[in-house]
Motif scaffolding. Structure first.
Motif, PDB file in Angstrom:
ATOM      1  N   PHE A  55      19.874  62.752  49.362  1.00 34.12           N
ATOM      2  CA  PHE A  55      19.038  62.236  50.442  1.00 34.12           C
ATOM      3  C   PHE A  55      18.968  60.704  50.406  1.00 34.12           C
ATOM      4  O   PHE A  55      18.231  60.096  51.181  1.00 34.12           O
ATOM      5  CB  PHE A  55      17.611  62.792  50.344  1.00 34.12           C
ATOM      6  N   LEU A  56      19.699  60.087  49.474  1.00 32.05           N
ATOM      7  CA  LEU A  56      19.725  58.635  49.289  1.00 32.05           C
ATOM      8  C   LEU A  56      18.370  58.083  48.861  1.00 32.05           C
ATOM      9  O   LEU A  56      17.992  56.960  49.204  1.00 32.05           O
ATOM     10  CB  LEU A  56      20.220  57.933  50.553  1.00 32.05           C
ATOM     11  N   ARG A  57      17.639  58.881  48.085  1.00 37.57           N
ATOM     12  CA  ARG A  57      16.360  58.446  47.531  1.00 37.57           C
ATOM     13  C   ARG A  57      16.548  58.060  46.070  1.00 37.57           C
ATOM     14  O   ARG A  57      17.343  58.669  45.342  1.00 37.57           O
ATOM     15  CB  ARG A  57      15.322  59.558  47.645  1.00 37.57           C
ATOM     16  N   SER A  58      15.789  57.060  45.640  1.00 40.46           N
ATOM     17  CA  SER A  58      15.839  56.672  44.228  1.00 40.46           C
ATOM     18  C   SER A  58      14.961  57.626  43.420  1.00 40.46           C
ATOM     19  O   SER A  58      13.877  58.014  43.851  1.00 40.46           O
ATOM     20  CB  SER A  58      15.358  55.233  44.049  1.00 40.46           C
ATOM     21  N   CYS A  59      15.461  58.037  42.281  1.00 42.13           N
ATOM     22  CA  CYS A  59      14.675  58.932  41.432  1.00 42.13           C
ATOM     23  C   CYS A  59      15.058  58.716  39.974  1.00 42.13           C
ATOM     24  O   CYS A  59      16.123  58.173  39.668  1.00 42.13           O
ATOM     25  CB  CYS A  59      14.866  60.394  41.830  1.00 42.13           C
ATOM     26  N   VAL A  60      14.178  59.129  39.111  1.00 42.09           N
ATOM     27  CA  VAL A  60      14.460  59.128  37.682  1.00 42.09           C
ATOM     28  C   VAL A  60      14.060  60.487  37.135  1.00 42.09           C
ATOM     29  O   VAL A  60      13.037  61.052  37.515  1.00 42.09           O
ATOM     30  CB  VAL A  60      13.696  57.998  36.952  1.00 42.09           C
ATOM     31  N   VAL A  61      14.908  61.050  36.275  1.00 43.22           N
ATOM     32  CA  VAL A  61      14.587  62.281  35.548  1.00 43.22           C
ATOM     33  C   VAL A  61      14.196  61.871  34.134  1.00 43.22           C
ATOM     34  O   VAL A  61      14.993  61.261  33.414  1.00 43.22           O
ATOM     35  CB  VAL A  61      15.790  63.241  35.502  1.00 43.22           C
ATOM     36  N   ILE A  62      12.977  62.195  33.751  1.00 47.98           N
ATOM     37  CA  ILE A  62      12.491  61.864  32.405  1.00 47.98           C
ATOM     38  C   ILE A  62      12.474  63.167  31.615  1.00 47.98           C
ATOM     39  O   ILE A  62      11.701  64.079  31.904  1.00 47.98           O
ATOM     40  CB  ILE A  62      11.093  61.235  32.465  1.00 47.98           C
ATOM     41  N   ASP A  63      13.358  63.255  30.645  1.00 44.87           N
ATOM     42  CA  ASP A  63      13.642  64.528  29.982  1.00 44.87           C
ATOM     43  C   ASP A  63      13.392  64.435  28.481  1.00 44.87           C
ATOM     44  O   ASP A  63      13.970  63.589  27.801  1.00 44.87           O
ATOM     45  CB  ASP A  63      15.103  64.910  30.241  1.00 44.87           C
ATOM     46  N   ALA A  64      12.534  65.311  27.970  1.00 44.91           N
ATOM     47  CA  ALA A  64      12.260  65.362  26.540  1.00 44.91           C
ATOM     48  C   ALA A  64      13.231  66.274  25.798  1.00 44.91           C
ATOM     49  O   ALA A  64      13.164  66.395  24.572  1.00 44.91           O
ATOM     50  CB  ALA A  64      10.829  65.833  26.290  1.00 44.91           C
ATOM     51  N   GLY A  65      14.136  66.957  26.535  1.00 47.44           N
ATOM     52  CA  GLY A  65      15.137  67.800  25.893  1.00 47.44           C
ATOM     53  C   GLY A  65      14.641  69.154  25.447  1.00 47.44           C
ATOM     54  O   GLY A  65      15.241  69.783  24.570  1.00 47.44           O
ATOM     55  N   HIS A  66      13.555  69.654  26.063  1.00 48.18           N
ATOM     56  CA  HIS A  66      12.946  70.908  25.610  1.00 48.18           C
ATOM     57  C   HIS A  66      13.130  72.064  26.589  1.00 48.18           C
ATOM     58  O   HIS A  66      12.379  73.036  26.553  1.00 48.18           O
ATOM     59  CB  HIS A  66      11.444  70.702  25.359  1.00 48.18           C
TER      60      HIS A  66
ATOM     61  N   THR B 192      26.835  62.625  39.066  1.00 48.02           N
ATOM     62  CA  THR B 192      27.861  62.334  40.069  1.00 48.02           C
ATOM     63  C   THR B 192      27.264  61.555  41.238  1.00 48.02           C
ATOM     64  O   THR B 192      27.921  60.701  41.835  1.00 48.02           O
ATOM     65  CB  THR B 192      28.486  63.650  40.583  1.00 48.02           C
ATOM     66  N   PHE B 193      25.994  61.833  41.542  1.00 50.96           N
ATOM     67  CA  PHE B 193      25.316  61.160  42.652  1.00 50.96           C
ATOM     68  C   PHE B 193      24.409  60.032  42.144  1.00 50.96           C
ATOM     69  O   PHE B 193      23.486  59.614  42.824  1.00 50.96           O
ATOM     70  CB  PHE B 193      24.529  62.184  43.470  1.00 50.96           C
ATOM     71  N   GLU B 194      24.691  59.585  40.909  1.00 45.91           N
ATOM     72  CA  GLU B 194      24.025  58.432  40.304  1.00 45.91           C
ATOM     73  C   GLU B 194      22.545  58.672  40.056  1.00 45.91           C
ATOM     74  O   GLU B 194      21.717  57.760  40.169  1.00 45.91           O
ATOM     75  CB  GLU B 194      24.245  57.171  41.146  1.00 45.91           C
ATOM     76  N   ALA B 195      22.191  59.917  39.720  1.00 46.03           N
ATOM     77  CA  ALA B 195      20.829  60.174  39.271  1.00 46.03           C
ATOM     78  C   ALA B 195      20.631  59.526  37.907  1.00 46.03           C
ATOM     79  O   ALA B 195      21.514  59.586  37.049  1.00 46.03           O
ATOM     80  CB  ALA B 195      20.579  61.679  39.185  1.00 46.03           C
ATOM     81  N   ARG B 196      19.484  58.895  37.721  1.00 44.32           N
ATOM     82  CA  ARG B 196      19.181  58.240  36.451  1.00 44.32           C
ATOM     83  C   ARG B 196      18.413  59.234  35.575  1.00 44.32           C
ATOM     84  O   ARG B 196      17.373  59.757  35.973  1.00 44.32           O
ATOM     85  CB  ARG B 196      18.354  56.988  36.695  1.00 44.32           C
ATOM     86  N   ILE B 197      18.934  59.498  34.390  1.00 48.80           N
ATOM     87  CA  ILE B 197      18.309  60.447  33.467  1.00 48.80           C
ATOM     88  C   ILE B 197      17.935  59.696  32.197  1.00 48.80           C
ATOM     89  O   ILE B 197      18.784  59.073  31.543  1.00 48.80           O
ATOM     90  CB  ILE B 197      19.252  61.623  33.159  1.00 48.80           C
ATOM     91  N   VAL B 198      16.661  59.743  31.845  1.00 49.98           N
ATOM     92  CA  VAL B 198      16.126  59.005  30.706  1.00 49.98           C
ATOM     93  C   VAL B 198      15.596  60.003  29.693  1.00 49.98           C
ATOM     94  O   VAL B 198      14.848  60.927  30.047  1.00 49.98           O
ATOM     95  CB  VAL B 198      14.993  58.055  31.154  1.00 49.98           C
TER      96      VAL B 198
ATOM     97  N   ALA C 280      10.896  71.455  47.142  1.00 49.85           N
ATOM     98  CA  ALA C 280      10.079  70.296  46.772  1.00 49.85           C
ATOM     99  C   ALA C 280      10.791  68.986  47.087  1.00 49.85           C
ATOM    100  O   ALA C 280      10.196  68.052  47.637  1.00 49.85           O
ATOM    101  CB  ALA C 280       9.731  70.360  45.288  1.00 49.85           C
ATOM    102  N   ALA C 281      12.078  68.894  46.740  1.00 52.35           N
ATOM    103  CA  ALA C 281      12.818  67.652  46.973  1.00 52.35           C
ATOM    104  C   ALA C 281      12.914  67.341  48.464  1.00 52.35           C
ATOM    105  O   ALA C 281      12.769  66.181  48.877  1.00 52.35           O
ATOM    106  CB  ALA C 281      14.207  67.748  46.353  1.00 52.35           C
ATOM    107  N   THR C 282      13.141  68.367  49.270  1.00 56.95           N
ATOM    108  CA  THR C 282      13.254  68.148  50.716  1.00 56.95           C
ATOM    109  C   THR C 282      11.918  67.696  51.303  1.00 56.95           C
ATOM    110  O   THR C 282      11.860  66.770  52.119  1.00 56.95           O
ATOM    111  CB  THR C 282      13.748  69.420  51.411  1.00 56.95           C
TER     112      THR C 282
END
Length: 299
Positions: free
Chosen positions: A26-37, A71-77, A282-284
């Motif tokens: 959707f060309l929105r900026s987002c960050v995925v904050i992942d604790a790996g659980h 692939t769509f440049e999602a930022r995962i932290v 939710a994303a939509t």
């Protein structure tokens, strides 16, 4: 200073990664904050995940979904979120010294199963001797010797479901013997009830349940010991969870505008395919609530 994003996604399991893929498309900026659980990492091989007729391990699925989002440049932290604050026009999400300010937040934290406190637990899960989700894999356990381990008051419902898959199902209560209606239902179902308070062991292939009255071997055991939720993140927002599961509307939005919840943290059927759908919804909706951004003209 907080990083500015349209949407902060908390949790990098199937739900969170699907939401990230949608938002970036959707060309929105987002960050995925992942604790790996993510609970998905425990899945030895899923055979009811759409698109994988030969099955897929949880770790492989997570790796594929992460690669797709990237692939769509999602930022995962990689970080563990400690606090979410409502900051007027959006939310501030904090993880250690890092902060993000987001117009919308999608909670995809899932829940954490309470597992037997034994050193061999993950090895037994990997071999199918312990199974965590009957809806997911009772088909693979059909006609096996199945044990159901957990507090007595919650076992009958699981027994009724699993009895449709095997003639040999036994209840292994952790606290007290079944009584009254539950004991009668167990007899009607043809389900054995073993003495309460026994210990579990694992021989590298199968699990054992040991009591002073003897030792029984099972091809697989389903432990139903409850789970831990991450609802403590919401205390500052005044949004209590109901036994760790959040209530949402048709758009996966909580009663706090801009705060969504998807996946196992939401009340309902805890399945990967359900998480996919909730993430898309939710994303939509989050995208549609954000300011419109016309694309620049092409000369």
């Amino acid at each position: 200073m907080a990083d500015q994003v349209d949407v902060a996604i908390i949790g990098g399991g199937p739900a969170g990664l699907t939401a990230a893929t949608y938002l970036r498309r959707f060309l929105r900026s987002c960050v995925v904050i992942d604790a790996g659980h993510s609970r998905a990492r425990y899945i030895p091989e899923s055979h009811n995940c759409p698109g994988f007729p030969q099955g897929v391990s949880g770790r492989e699925l997570l790796a594929r979904m992460r690669a797709q989002a990237e692939t769509f440049e999602a930022r995962i932290v990689e970080a563990r979120v400690e606090r979410i604050e409502n900051s007027g026009e959006g939310f501030t999400v904090s993880a250690g010294e890092r902060r993000w300010h987001a117009r919308n937040v999608i909670l995809a934290t899932g829940v954490a199963d309470r597992l037997p406190e034994v050193p061999w637990c993950e090895d037994a899960i990997a071999r199918g001797a312990l199974r965590l989700c009957a809806v997911c894999d009772a088909y693979e356990a059909r006609d096996q010797r199945i044990g159901i381990h957990g507090p007595a008051d919650g076992l009958i419902g699981h027994a009724r479901f699993l009895r449709a898959y095997s003639p040999d199902v036994a209840l292994l209560p952790t606290d007290h013997a079944l009584a009254g209606a539950d004991a009668a239902t167990a007899r009607e179902l043809g389900v054995r009830v073993l003495p309460p308070g026994g210990t579990l062991d694992f021989d590298g292939e199968r699990c054992h349940y040991r009591t002073p009255e003897g030792d029984e071997t099972f091809d697989t055991i389903y432990p139903y010991l409850g789970h831990h939720s991450y609802a403590d993140l919401l205390r500052g927002l005044g949004l209590p969870a109901d036994e760790g599961e959040l209530k949402v509307d048709l758009h996966q939005q909580t009663r706090i505008p801009g705060l969504y919840a998807i996946g196992d943290v939401v009340s309902g059927l805890n399945q990967i395919s359900v998480a996919f759908g909730q993430a898309a919804i939710a994303a939509t909706h989050a995208h549609n609530t954000l300011p419109h951004r016309p694309r620049g003209s092409v000369l």
